[in-house]
Design a protein around this motif. Sequence first.
Motif, mmCIF file in Angstrom:
data_model
loop_
_atom_site.group_PDB
_atom_site.id
_atom_site.type_symbol
_atom_site.label_atom_id
_atom_site.label_comp_id
_atom_site.label_asym_id
_atom_site.label_seq_id
_atom_site.Cartn_x
_atom_site.Cartn_y
_atom_site.Cartn_z
ATOM 1 N N LYS A 1 3.128 10.436 4.986
ATOM 2 C CA LYS A 1 2.916 9.590 3.802
ATOM 3 C C LYS A 1 3.852 8.397 3.915
ATOM 4 O O LYS A 1 5.048 8.571 4.218
ATOM 5 N N MET B 1 0.155 11.938 -3.182
ATOM 6 C CA MET B 1 -1.221 11.565 -2.785
ATOM 7 C C MET B 1 -1.971 12.819 -2.342
ATOM 8 O O MET B 1 -1.487 13.550 -1.474
ATOM 9 N N HIS C 1 -3.336 0.180 -3.603
ATOM 10 C CA HIS C 1 -3.042 -1.155 -3.058
ATOM 11 C C HIS C 1 -2.701 -2.114 -4.185
ATOM 12 O O HIS C 1 -3.252 -2.023 -5.285
ATOM 13 N N LYS D 1 -6.854 10.149 2.787
ATOM 14 C CA LYS D 1 -7.438 8.818 2.588
ATOM 15 C C LYS D 1 -7.111 8.209 1.228
ATOM 16 O O LYS D 1 -7.458 7.060 0.973
ATOM 17 N N CYS E 1 4.781 4.085 2.587
ATOM 18 C CA CYS E 1 4.506 2.903 1.774
ATOM 19 C C CYS E 1 4.617 1.736 2.747
ATOM 20 O O CYS E 1 5.203 1.876 3.821
ATOM 21 N N THR F 1 -5.218 6.365 -1.728
ATOM 22 C CA THR F 1 -4.356 5.212 -1.503
ATOM 23 C C THR F 1 -4.173 4.403 -2.778
ATOM 24 O O THR F 1 -4.899 4.594 -3.763
ATOM 25 N N ALA G 1 0.829 -1.225 0.000
ATOM 26 C CA ALA G 1 0.000 0.000 0.000
ATOM 27 C C ALA G 1 0.855 1.262 0.000
ATOM 28 O O ALA G 1 1.897 1.308 0.657
ATOM 29 N N ASN G 2 0.423 2.267 -0.734
ATOM 30 C CA ASN G 2 0.874 3.647 -0.539
ATOM 31 C C ASN G 2 -0.280 4.343 0.168
ATOM 32 O O ASN G 2 -1.421 4.249 -0.287
ATOM 33 N N ALA G 3 0.008 5.024 1.267
ATOM 34 C CA ALA G 3 -1.085 5.616 2.048
ATOM 35 C C ALA G 3 -0.535 6.738 2.929
ATOM 36 O O ALA G 3 0.651 7.076 2.858
#
Length: 464
Positions: free
Chosen positions: A267, A348, A356, A352, A269, A354, A249-251
Amino acid sequence: MSTSTSIAAAAREETAGFKGRLIGSEDADYDEARKVYNAMIDKRPALIARCASADDVAKTVAFARDHDLLVAVRGGGHNGAGLGTCDDGVVIDLSPLKDIDVDPQARTVRVGGGCTWGEVDRATNEHGLATPSGIISTTGVGGLTLGGGLGHLTRKCGLTIDNLLEAELVLASGERAQASADENPDLYWAIRGGGGNFGVVTSFKFRLHEVGTVIGGPTFWPVEAAAEVLSVYREFLPDAPRELNGFYANATVPPGPPFPEEIHLRKICGVVWCYVGGEEDAAKAMAPMLKRLPEPLLHGVQPMPHPALQSAFDEVYPKGDQWYWRADFVDEIPDEAAEAHARFAAEMPTMKSTMHLYPIDGAAHDVGPSDTAWGYRDATWGSVFAGVDPDPANVDEIRNWTIDYFEALHPYSAGGAYVNMMMDEGQERVRASYRDNYDRLAQTKARYDGDNFFRVNQNIEPSG
Ligand SMILES: Cc1cc2nc3c(=O)[nH]c(=O)nc-3n(C[C@H](O)[C@H](O)[C@H](O)COP(=O)(O)OP(=O)(O)OC[C@H]3O[C@@H](n4cnc5c(N)ncnc54)[C@H](O)[C@@H]3O)c2cc1C
C-alpha cells in the motif's frame, strides 16, 4: 410492443436506411453488446442502436420518440454510474463513430462521438500534438468531454472542455445542430460541463497543443507516510509551474512489471507526475517537494510519449471490474483531512481500490466560473474515492469503504462534485455540482430538450 424482441423488430422495420446495427435480446451478441465498463451495472435495454452516422442517430431518436422509449447515449461506456445504458429503453451506441482527422497546421483535431481517448491521443501524437484527456486511455471522448475532463495536462492546457472548439449534435427533436462560439453559443456554453443533457454529440473539434513527449511517472512512499506526503503536496503543487501536473493517489502497487518485485502489493501514497518540457526542468520543478520528504520507495519518472503515460494504468483497470465511486471538489486540505486520508488509505479493501486528487488550477483557473457550465473553477482539486475489484463477492466491502471514506472527508470539501465521477446521487447533488450555473443550464435545457428526452445522465431538469 410488449417485449424487447418486438421493439428491436419494430426498429428494423421503421428505421429504413439505418446503416449501423440494431441489436435486440434475440441477437447472439446482445449480452456482449449491453455490457458497460463497470460490471456492477447490469441493464437490459430493449434495443441497442449501434449508429454508423449522425443520420442513424437522428433515426434512432425519432424511433424512440415515436414509441415513448427511454434513451441512453453511450460514448465509451465508462461512466461509473452506468449512464451509458438503461433498462427496457434504447441505447444509442456511438462506438462505430471513430473518424479522427488531425489538422497539424491549424492544430485541431475532429473526432467522432464514439472515439476513446487512446485512439485520439495516438493519432495526435503522430504530429507531436495533444489535447487534454484523462488518465485511462479506454475512457470515451464523449462522456469525459461533456462532463469537463480532468487529466495529466489540466494545469498546462486546461480542462478538456477548455479546448473544445466545436461540436455537432443531434438534438432531442431529431434535428442536427452545431455548437461553437459563433453558432448556438448558448448550447456551446452548456455542453462544456453540462454532460449529455442537450443532445447526442456525433463529432467534436478540439484545439491541439505542442505536447509529444512528456516527463511522467509515479513517485511512491509507504502508505504510513500519507499524512506527511499530503501536507507537503498541498502546499507545493498550487505554486508549482503549470508545466507540472501531479495528481495525488493512495493505492496499492500492482504485482507485476514495471514495478520492482520488492514493492509489489505494498500500500502506497504518491504522486503521478506529468511534466511538459525537458527532463532537467522537470527534475527542478519536482525538487522542492521531493527534498521535503523522506526517500521514496520508487521514483519512476522518465520521458515517454504522451499516449504511453495516458495508458499506463489501462492493464490494471480493464473493462469488467466492479466499481463504486464518490467524489468531491476540494479547496484546501487541512491537517485533519490529511490524517483522515491516511487512515482510509491504510484500510484500502482491495488491490485496485484507490483515491485520487486531481489538480484543478493553472490553466483551468484562467477560465471564469460562468464562462462554461463547469462552475467549480475556484476549486483546487477534484477528489475521487473508488472502490474497485474484479470479484462481485466484494461489492459490499468496496462500497462501504468508499462511502465511509467519502463521508469522513466530505466535511472538508467545497460542496459539489465533478459530475463525471459521481454515482447516481440525486438531484440536489447535481444542483450543488453546478452551483450558480444550474439555473442557466436548466433554462438552456428547456430550450433544447424541454420534455427531458435525454435524462439518463446527471440530469438537469428543464425549467423556465
Ligand atoms: C477507469 C476510469 C478512469 C477515468 N478517468 C478519468 C479522468 O482521468 N478524467 C476525467 O475527467 N474523467 C475520468 N473518468 C470519468 C469519465 O469521465 C466518466 O466516466 C465519463 O462519463 C466517461 O465517458 P464515456 O463516454 O466513456 O461514458 P458513457 O458511459 O458512454 O457515457 C457517460 C455519459 O455521457 C453521455 N455521453 C457520452 N458520450 C456522449 C455523446 N457523444 N453525446 C452525448 N452524450 C454522451 C452519456 O449519455 C452518459 O450520460 C474515468 C472513468 C473511469 C471508469
